[in-house]
Design an enzyme around this catalytic site. Sequence first.
Site, short mmCIF file in Angstrom:
data_model
loop_
_atom_site.label_atom_id
_atom_site.label_comp_id
_atom_site.label_asym_id
_atom_site.label_seq_id
_atom_site.Cartn_x
_atom_site.Cartn_y
_atom_site.Cartn_z
N LYS A 197 0.84 -1.20 0.00
CA LYS A 197 0.00 0.00 0.00
C LYS A 197 0.89 1.26 0.00
CE LYS A 197 -3.58 -2.45 -0.35
NZ LYS A 197 -4.39 -3.15 0.61
C1 LIG Z 1 -5.26 -4.31 1.15
C2 LIG Z 1 -6.73 -4.26 1.23
C3 LIG Z 1 -7.44 -4.65 2.38
C4 LIG Z 1 -6.82 -5.40 3.50
O1 LIG Z 1 -5.86 -4.79 4.18
P1 LIG Z 1 -4.81 -5.66 5.01
O2 LIG Z 1 -3.98 -4.61 5.66
O3 LIG Z 1 -4.05 -6.51 4.04
O4 LIG Z 1 -5.56 -6.48 5.99
C5 LIG Z 1 -8.80 -4.43 2.43
N1 LIG Z 1 -9.45 -3.90 1.39
C6 LIG Z 1 -8.82 -3.55 0.26
C7 LIG Z 1 -9.63 -2.96 -0.84
C8 LIG Z 1 -7.45 -3.75 0.14
O5 LIG Z 1 -6.83 -3.44 -1.01
#
Ligand SMILES: *Cc1c(COP(=O)(O)O)cnc(C)c1O
Length: 381
Positions: A197
């Site tokens: 991210k």
């Molecule tokens: C990455 C992501 C998540 C989950 O986040 P984590 O930190 O991996 O638990 C949830 N929703 C979306 C749309 C994502 O891209």
Amino acid sequence: MVNAPLNEMPLMKEDDGIVLFYPHVPESAIEEVAKVLRSRWIGQGPKVEQFEDEFERKFAKGGKAISVGSGTDALHLAYILAGIKEGDEVIAPVFTCTATNIPFLYMGVKVVFADIDAHTLNIDVNHVRRLITPKTKAIVCVHYGGLPCDMDELHEIANSYNIPVIEDAAHALGAKYKGRYIGEISPFTMYSFQAIKSLTTGDGGMLVIQDKNLIEKAKRIRWFGIDRSAKQMGVWENDITEIGYKYQMTDISAAIGLASLKEIDNTLQHRKILLSEYCRGLKGISGIRFIGDGYTDREHAAWLCTVIVERRLDFQRKLRENKIESNQVHYRNDRYTVFGGRSDQFPNMDAIEDKYLVLPLHTKMSIDDVRFICSVAKSGW
Ligand SMILES: *Cc1c(COP(=O)(O)O)cnc(C)c1O
């Protein structure tokens, strides 16, 4: 190698071409983590609180940020705080990371999927209007790729049923809607700091809540249901009345988060420049359409560059021959048995299912990399 199936081609290595994702970790994070590791607090301690304060100041003015161990944790916590219970219904997008919807399965909540908007791949508000019933207890939206959803329309629907909008902003750190940061708009907004991210803490997440009355409850539920600060003072009466879990962030992660927050404007700017170069460079190439442009009332957070492309597999093969990685990243959730299996209620999703593709976008890339990718597209596939 020309006609080798994609899955028989070797995985891309970073020095081998242009990979799809690359984590952004500032050099300064390394020293900050070392300091934490030499200190008394390595679990949830002062760095976690400092990260929450600074995150709020930057992205969530007026709200309260609660750090957690992942974006999935933040969503689960939000769903509990929103009072969603076994047997309730929620509306959520069919096209998203499974993390958006998995917590509902634990909670015994019925997920009613909504179709996507064909232009943005965000939740289709008209479909939401048709799906909503008095049993609906929340609307979940995902700002796909970083482009904000139609928030005014979603709030209007939610308000008329007196239910919350819960924003999965995992893609949308730094996105704005009508001049305000995502994170300042809905009762609950969740962020992910997972490895790829825009801001990463290795794994981590943040829940921003607007209702100040929920802050203490959120903190208790983050830690089994225990009032942790009272316990630390040695006067805790030792009862647990709400079922919590272990959702907390550690000071090790928060130190990475704090270092990353210091340069987040540059990180996001870098990503935005690359995304607009894609938008420019792909224009006019037949058989490919860029997703997420043409808005003036909202600002794209530039997490993903997604295209709709004819003969996707051929295009992917052409990219791969030029050492460019690509992937679908997320899949329609109704393809998974745990969500009840495939439905024929999503014509917009059906229409793009074999056509959408995510192209590389990260801070190790330069504008020239994007120009190269666009020139490969331009040469045909
Ligand atoms: C990455 C992501 C998540 C989950 O986040 P984590 O930190 O991996 O638990 C949830 N929703 C979306 C749309 C994502 O891209």
